[in-house]
Design a protein around this motif. Structure first.
Motif, short mmCIF file in Angstrom:
data_model
loop_
_atom_site.label_atom_id
_atom_site.label_comp_id
_atom_site.label_asym_id
_atom_site.label_seq_id
_atom_site.Cartn_x
_atom_site.Cartn_y
_atom_site.Cartn_z
N GLU A 430 0.83 -1.21 0.00
CA GLU A 430 0.00 0.00 0.00
C GLU A 430 0.87 1.26 0.00
O GLU A 430 0.59 2.22 -0.73
CB GLU A 430 -0.94 0.01 1.21
CG GLU A 430 -1.91 1.19 1.20
CD GLU A 430 -2.92 1.12 2.32
OE1 GLU A 430 -3.63 2.12 2.52
OE2 GLU A 430 -3.02 0.06 2.99
N VAL A 431 1.91 1.24 0.81
CA VAL A 431 2.84 2.38 0.82
C VAL A 431 3.46 2.57 -0.55
O VAL A 431 3.59 3.70 -1.05
CB VAL A 431 3.93 2.17 1.89
CG1 VAL A 431 4.99 3.26 1.79
CG2 VAL A 431 3.32 2.15 3.29
N ARG A 432 3.83 1.47 -1.20
CA ARG A 432 4.40 1.55 -2.56
C ARG A 432 3.40 2.17 -3.53
O ARG A 432 3.75 3.03 -4.34
CB ARG A 432 4.80 0.16 -3.03
CG ARG A 432 5.36 0.12 -4.46
CD ARG A 432 5.43 -1.30 -5.01
NE ARG A 432 4.14 -1.94 -5.07
CZ ARG A 432 3.23 -1.70 -6.01
NH1 ARG A 432 3.47 -0.81 -6.97
NH2 ARG A 432 2.07 -2.34 -6.00
N ARG A 433 2.13 1.75 -3.44
CA ARG A 433 1.12 2.29 -4.35
C ARG A 433 0.88 3.78 -4.14
O ARG A 433 0.64 4.52 -5.08
CB ARG A 433 -0.19 1.50 -4.18
CG ARG A 433 -0.17 0.14 -4.90
CD ARG A 433 -1.48 -0.60 -4.71
NE ARG A 433 -1.55 -1.31 -3.45
CZ ARG A 433 -2.55 -1.20 -2.57
NH1 ARG A 433 -3.55 -0.39 -2.81
NH2 ARG A 433 -2.53 -1.90 -1.45
N VAL A 434 0.93 4.21 -2.88
CA VAL A 434 0.76 5.63 -2.58
C VAL A 434 1.90 6.44 -3.20
O VAL A 434 1.67 7.48 -3.84
CB VAL A 434 0.70 5.86 -1.06
CG1 VAL A 434 0.87 7.34 -0.73
CG2 VAL A 434 -0.61 5.34 -0.50
N LYS A 435 3.12 5.99 -3.01
CA LYS A 435 4.27 6.71 -3.55
C LYS A 435 4.25 6.70 -5.08
O LYS A 435 4.59 7.71 -5.72
CB LYS A 435 5.57 6.09 -3.04
CG LYS A 435 5.79 6.30 -1.54
CD LYS A 435 7.11 5.70 -1.09
CE LYS A 435 7.35 5.96 0.38
NZ LYS A 435 8.64 5.37 0.85
N GLU A 436 3.83 5.59 -5.66
CA GLU A 436 3.75 5.50 -7.12
C GLU A 436 2.70 6.46 -7.66
O GLU A 436 2.93 7.13 -8.66
CB GLU A 436 3.42 4.06 -7.50
CG GLU A 436 3.42 3.81 -9.00
CD GLU A 436 3.16 2.35 -9.32
OE1 GLU A 436 2.04 2.04 -9.80
OE2 GLU A 436 4.05 1.52 -9.08
N PHE A 437 1.56 6.52 -6.99
CA PHE A 437 0.52 7.47 -7.42
C PHE A 437 1.02 8.91 -7.33
O PHE A 437 0.83 9.71 -8.24
CB PHE A 437 -0.75 7.32 -6.58
CG PHE A 437 -1.65 8.52 -6.71
CD1 PHE A 437 -2.41 8.71 -7.86
CD2 PHE A 437 -1.68 9.50 -5.72
CE1 PHE A 437 -3.21 9.84 -8.00
CE2 PHE A 437 -2.47 10.63 -5.85
CZ PHE A 437 -3.24 10.80 -7.00
N SER A 438 1.64 9.25 -6.21
CA SER A 438 2.12 10.60 -6.01
C SER A 438 3.10 11.01 -7.10
O SER A 438 3.04 12.12 -7.64
CB SER A 438 2.79 10.74 -4.63
OG SER A 438 3.25 12.04 -4.41
N SER A 439 4.01 10.10 -7.44
CA SER A 439 4.98 10.37 -8.49
C SER A 439 4.28 10.55 -9.84
O SER A 439 4.59 11.48 -10.60
CB SER A 439 5.99 9.23 -8.56
OG SER A 439 6.93 9.45 -9.59
N ASN A 440 3.32 9.69 -10.13
CA ASN A 440 2.61 9.78 -11.40
C ASN A 440 1.80 11.07 -11.50
O ASN A 440 1.69 11.67 -12.58
CB ASN A 440 1.68 8.57 -11.58
CG ASN A 440 2.44 7.29 -11.84
OD1 ASN A 440 3.60 7.32 -12.24
ND2 ASN A 440 1.80 6.16 -11.60
N LEU A 441 1.22 11.49 -10.38
CA LEU A 441 0.43 12.73 -10.39
C LEU A 441 1.32 13.94 -10.68
O LEU A 441 0.95 14.82 -11.46
CB LEU A 441 -0.28 12.91 -9.04
CG LEU A 441 -1.10 14.21 -8.92
CD1 LEU A 441 -2.22 14.25 -9.96
CD2 LEU A 441 -1.67 14.35 -7.50
#
Length: 510
Positions: A430-441
């Motif tokens: 979940e932490v990985r997905r949050v960081k990945e989303f933030s980077s993509n945004l």
């Protein structure tokens, strides 16, 4: 060894590589800070003699309070915390730290969301400025006020309201005003009144060596000037990396004759955000125009005991004379209707308006309440208004597909929005997905000619995106400014610029 250490920093070519390897950090051309032992008994006594016995502490509980803000980031504990009570005390504390090469972290209310007051190194001194809480100058006839860093926006507005004035910049939290200067904060009223950059007239700043400067000249408070470089805006948004702000002179404004708040909902995110773009393009002087998605409305209803429709929603505020407010409401109402929005639900009394905007400002805490024990992660971007519908829709789709617990709110009148997520820190995926989303945004915002942060600041979380936003030439210019003004990297080290940028700049000057 201390003598050699300091000389080596200034003249690396004089020493063999083997010697330098011991004296300097292997990953930075700045000095490697020692552990908490750098705060020796003598240094502690020197600091104590400046601020007094009650205004310095090495207690673990106190240091722990100064190792985090509202973000999910965690820093190292400072070796000591000091509470100076005047600019002279700040200057003397800084001079001692500069002499002994001790890193300094300025600390205010601790309401930041990007780790801007956390230390990545051991042995720092946290300089808590909250005991400097005087309003040092007030000129109601000139619409300006001067405040010390312990003055928060609520404290200032309580002082101003009896004069029929207010300071409108409100980031939500009751943040310190000098801290708001340091991060370049804005908030719900920025669409009408601008950000901190537009509302700071002058600042008193303590530089890395303890020198006190006034960015527009001592006691100057004109609304405009063409004299010299714009030093004021150099420090606004610098996040304590170039100097410690010990006083700010700010614009204030008259309280409008009429204020009306309204709420309307939409069937889709796109129709709500399209409505915002059309309202702004129509030139209507909105005081506030805030977006909350369906998830944010659900949080607000539960946390603040509201009963609004759970759907993409706009919170709006109209300010002005009786007649102008009526005209603006009618015009905006037509645009809302064109986008298939609902009828307005009005809040006209002060109590009703305060309840509505309190719910908006408590978005962060309402989201955290969805999963007690979870940790909040918030990221913000800002894009041109014409790009806003597509970028917010992209964020919504990405968050939904990532199966995250989230909500979206935004100061959409100026293109700025926030994605808040409630994370289970024990769930690595979940932490990985949050960081990945933030980077993509951020990448999506930059592709739309936007910025990686509209108001949170860079702190620790957004450093790596500056090279994409400003290109290498822009980042190297920032590194040159930092290196020139703080050659030992003592002021809030590690914030805004990644160490590798500073190292690269230093290497280029060998």
């Amino acid at each position: 060894i201390d003598c050699i250490h300091n000389i080596a920093i200034l003249g690396r070519k004089m020493f063999p590589a083997k010697c330098l390897k011991r004296l300097l950090s292997s990953d930075s051309l700045y000095p490697k800070f020692c552990s908490s032992e750098i705060i020796s008994a003598d240094i502690f006594k020197s600091l104590q003699s400046i601020v007094g016995d009650k205004n310095i502490s090495k207690a673990e509980a106190v240091c722990s309070q100064h190792s985090h803000d509202e973000s999910y980031y965690r820093g190292n504990l400072p070796a000591a915390v000091v509470w100076p009570q005047s600019v002279q005390e700040v200057s003397h504390v800084v001079k001692i730290c500069h002499k002994h090469r001790i890193p300094m972290i300025p600390f205010g209310t601790g309401t930041g969301l990007e780790g801007g007051v956390l230390s990545e190194q051991d042995g720092c001194v946290a300089i808590n400025l909250t005991k400097m809480e005087e309003i040092t100058g007030f000129h109601p006839e000139d619409l300006d006020v001067s405040v010390q860093p312990g003055v928060t926006r609520h404290m200032l507005n309580n002082h101003l309201k009896s004069h029929g004035l207010h300071f409108p910049i409100d980031p939500g939290a009751d943040a310190s005003l000098c801290g708001m200067c340091a991060t370049g904060a804005s908030g719900t009223n920025a669409v009408r009144y601008g950000t901190m950059k537009e509302n700071v007239l002058n600042m008193e700043v303590v530089l890395a060596d303890g020198t006190i400067v006034h960015t527009a000249g001592k006691n100057r408070r004109t609304k405009k000037s063409s004299a010299g470089y714009n030093l004021t805006n150099l420090f606004v948004g610098s996040e304590g990396t170039l100097g410690l702000i010990t006083e700010a002179t700010l614009r204030v404004y008259g309280i409008p004759e009429k204020m009306v708040s309204a709420v309307c909902s939409f069937d889709t995110v796109k129709s709500a955000v399209d409505c915002v773009a059309q309202v702004m393009q129509s030139g209507i002087p909105m005081a506030r125009i805030e977006f909350l998605d369906d998830m944010a409305m659900n949080c607000a209803n539960k946390y603040s005991h509201l009963e609004y429709r759970v759907a993409p929603t706009l919170f709006l505020e109209f300010q002005g004379s009786e007649s102008s407010v009526e005209v603006d409401i009618e015009t905006v109402g037509e645009i809302v209707k064109f986008n298939n929005g609902s009828e307005f639900q009005y809040s006209q009394t002060m109590e009703e308006r305060n309840k509505l905007w309190k719910a908006r400002h408590e978005f962060w805490y309402s989201m955290l309440a969805l999963r007690p024990g979870g940790k909040g992660y918030s990221t913000d971007v800002c894009v041109p208004i014409s790009e806003l519908p597509d970028v917010i829709s992209y964020a919504k789709e990405e968050l939904s597909s990532s199966n995250l617990l989230y909500s979206i709110v935004g100061h959409v009148g100026d293109g700025n929005f926030h994605c808040g997520m409630n994370i289970d820190m024990d769930d690595e995926d979940e932490v990985r997905r949050v960081k990945e989303f933030s980077s993509n945004l951020v990448k999506r915002a930059l592709a739309a000619n936007g910025t990686c942060t509209g108001e949170h600041g860079v702190g620790l979380g957004k450093r790596k995106y500056l090279i994409d936003e400003f290109a290498e030439s822009g980042v190297m210019l920032m590194a040159q400014l930092k290196r020139t003004m703080d050659p030992y990297n003592l002021l809030n080290p590690g914030k805004v610029l990644l160490p590798e940028y500073l190292e690269k700049f230093a290497s280029s000057k060998k």
